[in-house]
Write an enzyme that holds these catalytic residues in place. Structure first.
Site, PDB file in Angstrom:
ATOM      1  N   SER A  44       0.795  -1.228   0.000  1.00  0.00           N
ATOM      2  CA  SER A  44       0.000   0.000   0.000  1.00  0.00           C
ATOM      3  C   SER A  44       0.826   1.278   0.000  1.00  0.00           C
ATOM      4  O   SER A  44       0.306   2.345  -0.289  1.00  0.00           O
ATOM      5  CB  SER A  44      -0.951   0.019   1.198  1.00  0.00           C
ATOM      6  OG  SER A  44      -0.243   0.170   2.418  1.00  0.00           O
ATOM      7  N   LYS A 113       1.057   4.998   6.719  1.00  0.00           N
ATOM      8  CA  LYS A 113       0.368   5.760   5.668  1.00  0.00           C
ATOM      9  C   LYS A 113       0.990   7.148   5.574  1.00  0.00           C
ATOM     10  O   LYS A 113       1.849   7.530   6.375  1.00  0.00           O
ATOM     11  CB  LYS A 113      -1.130   5.894   5.984  1.00  0.00           C
ATOM     12  CG  LYS A 113      -1.892   4.580   6.091  1.00  0.00           C
ATOM     13  CD  LYS A 113      -1.992   3.843   4.774  1.00  0.00           C
ATOM     14  CE  LYS A 113      -2.752   2.528   4.946  1.00  0.00           C
ATOM     15  NZ  LYS A 113      -2.731   1.708   3.713  1.00  0.00           N
TER      16      LYS A 113
END
Length: 224
Positions: A44, A113
């Protein structure tokens, strides 16, 4: 005679055992206060971080300088990104904790993230050019995975005080704040749940490199 011969060996084993205990204690102290090791379990955050990377995370990285838009953060996702559950039993949970501590596996509750929206920001997707906007301005995002759109999912939110809007760099493979707008916390992570900032890829050796931090200053295409 046999008894006296065994004495030095016993002392040696005791010394080795104590040395191991001391090393583990010192390592635990360092990792709880300054630097920790995390395993990247997914794609990701490609291309900066890839699945299988082991990274060093500075727990003090945001003490002298505040979190800024574009920073990569490691955070505790319990109550926001991670579902609340009772675990898988003491033995399984203990084994998982050990492998996570050794940097061999990822955590079900720890995530990596990028910060897109800071407290008070209005974040939305997408403008006429297909860009994510922050406070009405298109966001410059050179870190997005090649071939990915800034987002194929529409969203619009105002980031509350004390929270962050977070997204992965490989947008087509990232479950992030966009996917959790209806979840507890609205997909926005409390600032005090940030564990630290990735500073170095330490494994595999052919990827040994520092993790870049975006420069301070404007991050929108219009320089705001």
């Amino acid at each position: 005679m046999d008894h006296t011969k065994r004495q030095p060996r016993k002392v040696g084993w005791r010394f080795a055992f104590m040395a191991v205990i001391l090393a583990v204690a010192v390592s635990g102290l360092v990792r709880s206060l300054w630097l920790d090791v995390y395993f990247i379990p997914s794609a990701s955050m490609e291309p900066v971080l890839v699945g299988g990377d082991r990274i060093l995370v500075s727990r003090t990285g945001f003490r002298t300088e505040p979190i800024r838009r574009g920073d990569i953060v490691v955070f505790d996702g319990r109550g926001t990104f991670a579902p609340l559950n009772s675990g898988n039993g003491p033995l399984v949970d203990t084994a998982a904790a050990v492998t996570q501590w050794l940097g061999l596996t990822g955590s079900d509750t720890t995530y990596v993230k990028r910060v897109i929206g800071l407290p008070g920001d209005s974040v939305a997707c997408c403008d006429a050019g297909g860009n994510v906007t922050v406070n009405g301005e298109p966001l410059a995002e050179p870190y997005i995975f090649s071939g990915d759109a800034p987002s194929t999912q529409k969203f619009s939110a105002v980031v509350p005080d004390g929270r962050l809007w977070l997204m992965g760099d490989h947008r087509s493979l990232s479950a992030d704040s966009r996917s959790l707008l209806g979840a507890p916390g609205g997909g926005m992570v409390p600032v005090d749940r940030v564990i630290g900032r990735p500073v170095q890829i330490i494994w595999p050796l052919d990827r040994f490199a520092s993790v870049p931090r975006p420069p301070a200053g404007p991050t929108t295409e219009n320089g705001q």
